[in-house]
Scaffold this active site. Structure first.
Site, PDB file in Angstrom:
ATOM      1  N   SER A  48       2.005  22.772  19.157  1.00  0.00           N
ATOM      2  CA  SER A  48       0.654  22.187  19.134  1.00  0.00           C
ATOM      3  C   SER A  48       0.265  21.961  17.684  1.00  0.00           C
ATOM      4  O   SER A  48      -0.213  22.845  17.006  1.00  0.00           O
ATOM      5  CB  SER A  48      -0.335  23.129  19.808  1.00  0.00           C
ATOM      6  OG  SER A  48      -0.311  24.374  19.141  1.00  0.00           O
ATOM      7  N   MET A  67      -0.471  26.938  14.429  1.00  0.00           N
ATOM      8  CA  MET A  67       0.346  26.230  15.413  1.00  0.00           C
ATOM      9  C   MET A  67       0.883  27.209  16.456  1.00  0.00           C
ATOM     10  O   MET A  67       1.270  28.314  16.112  1.00  0.00           O
ATOM     11  CB  MET A  67       1.518  25.614  14.652  1.00  0.00           C
ATOM     12  CG  MET A  67       1.962  24.296  15.184  1.00  0.00           C
ATOM     13  SD  MET A  67       3.271  23.625  14.154  1.00  0.00           S
ATOM     14  CE  MET A  67       2.366  22.656  12.961  1.00  0.00           C
ATOM     15  N   CYS A  68       0.904  26.806  17.692  1.00  0.00           N
ATOM     16  CA  CYS A  68       1.565  27.658  18.672  1.00  0.00           C
ATOM     17  C   CYS A  68       2.672  26.877  19.358  1.00  0.00           C
ATOM     18  O   CYS A  68       2.721  25.654  19.309  1.00  0.00           O
ATOM     19  CB  CYS A  68       0.583  28.311  19.634  1.00  0.00           C
ATOM     20  SG  CYS A  68       0.117  27.360  21.042  1.00  0.00           S
ATOM     21  N   SER A  69       3.580  27.631  19.923  1.00  0.00           N
ATOM     22  CA  SER A  69       4.754  27.036  20.550  1.00  0.00           C
ATOM     23  C   SER A  69       4.538  27.067  22.056  1.00  0.00           C
ATOM     24  O   SER A  69       4.106  28.073  22.609  1.00  0.00           O
ATOM     25  CB  SER A  69       5.955  27.877  20.124  1.00  0.00           C
ATOM     26  OG  SER A  69       6.932  27.878  21.098  1.00  0.00           O
ATOM     27  N   THR A  85       3.047  30.693  23.242  1.00  0.00           N
ATOM     28  CA  THR A  85       3.151  31.944  22.500  1.00  0.00           C
ATOM     29  C   THR A  85       2.347  31.787  21.220  1.00  0.00           C
ATOM     30  O   THR A  85       2.491  30.795  20.519  1.00  0.00           O
ATOM     31  CB  THR A  85       4.616  32.254  22.154  1.00  0.00           C
ATOM     32  OG1 THR A  85       5.375  32.158  23.358  1.00  0.00           O
ATOM     33  CG2 THR A  85       4.783  33.638  21.580  1.00  0.00           C
TER      34      THR A  85
END
Ligand SMILES: *[C@@H]1O[C@H](CO)[C@@H](O)[C@H](O)[C@H]1NC(C)=O
Ligand SMILES: *[C@@H]1O[C@H](CO)[C@@H](O)[C@H](O)[C@H]1NC(C)=O
Length: 191
Positions: A48, A67-69, A85
């Site tokens: 993101s 940022m997240c995955s 996550t």
């Protein structure tokens, strides 16, 4: 009672919209979906990289977000499981959002049990191997969000410009758009 009624209205609306193919939400806002959407190519890991929302919650938090995955996988009911996550209070947290199919490829509904609210999430544009532009819209509540998904943690400058234009076309002002900084935390491969 009221929320049950609006949820029911929302579901009815989703059904009608699915039939129409083009999602028309209210007179002013139309949500288009990537034409010939190929769900299988949309699977896998995304980051993101950008977000826009004018919700006060988001505007308060945006300075500290990173940022997240998110791993997109098919779910049993023909929808998608989005497993994200992220770092929260120094711990890696994993959360799965279960998106239901709406009948329109590329468009999904999401019901938050926690808030008892339903949103429509649409993949408006994607080339599958680099980026995706997502639109989230509350069906029974006033919420709008735009998301930039990137296959890498370092989206090209052109992609960021594309996302800004996408957000502005949806009425988001510059101060509600954020490009999330990349982080090494909680980014380990895990599937
Ligand atoms: C999707 O997520 C839900 C909730 O975490 C989980 O129970 C389910 O097994 C997942 N479905 C698939 C196909 O992985
Ligand atoms: C921003 O928030 C206001 C008030 O909640 C809402 O009416 C408006 O539609 C929102 N704009 C966008 C672009 O989401």
């Amino acid at each position: 009672m009221t929320s049950f009624r609006s949820l029911w209205m929302g579901l009815l609306l989703l059904e009608v919209l699915g039939l129409l193919g083009v999602l028309q939400l209210g007179a002013q806002a139309q949500v288009f979906v990537q034409s010939d959407f190929q769900e299988d190519k949309f699977m896998g890991r995304w980051f993101s990289a950008g977000l826009a929302s004018n919700s006060s919650w988001f505007l308060e938090k945006k300075a500290v977000m990173s940022m997240c995955s998110t791993v997109v996988a098919p779910s049993a009911d023909g929808g998608l499981n989005l497993t994200s996550t992220f770092l929260r209070k120094d711990q890696c947290e994993t959360r799965t959002m279960q998106l239901q199919p709406t009948g329109t490829p590329g468009s999904y509904s999401y019901h938050s049990l926690r808030w008892d609210r339903t949103s429509l999430i649409s993949v408006v544009e994607t080339n599958y191997n680099e980026y995706a532009l997502l639109d989230t819209k509350g069906i029974d509540h006033d919420f709008r969000m735009a998301t930039l998904y990137s296959r890498t943690q370092t989206p090209r400058a052109e992609l960021k410009e594309k996302f800004s234009a996408f957000c502005e076309a949806r009425g988001f002002t510059e101060d509600t758009i954020v490009f999330l900084p990349k982080t090494d935390k909680c980014m380990k491969e895990q599937e």
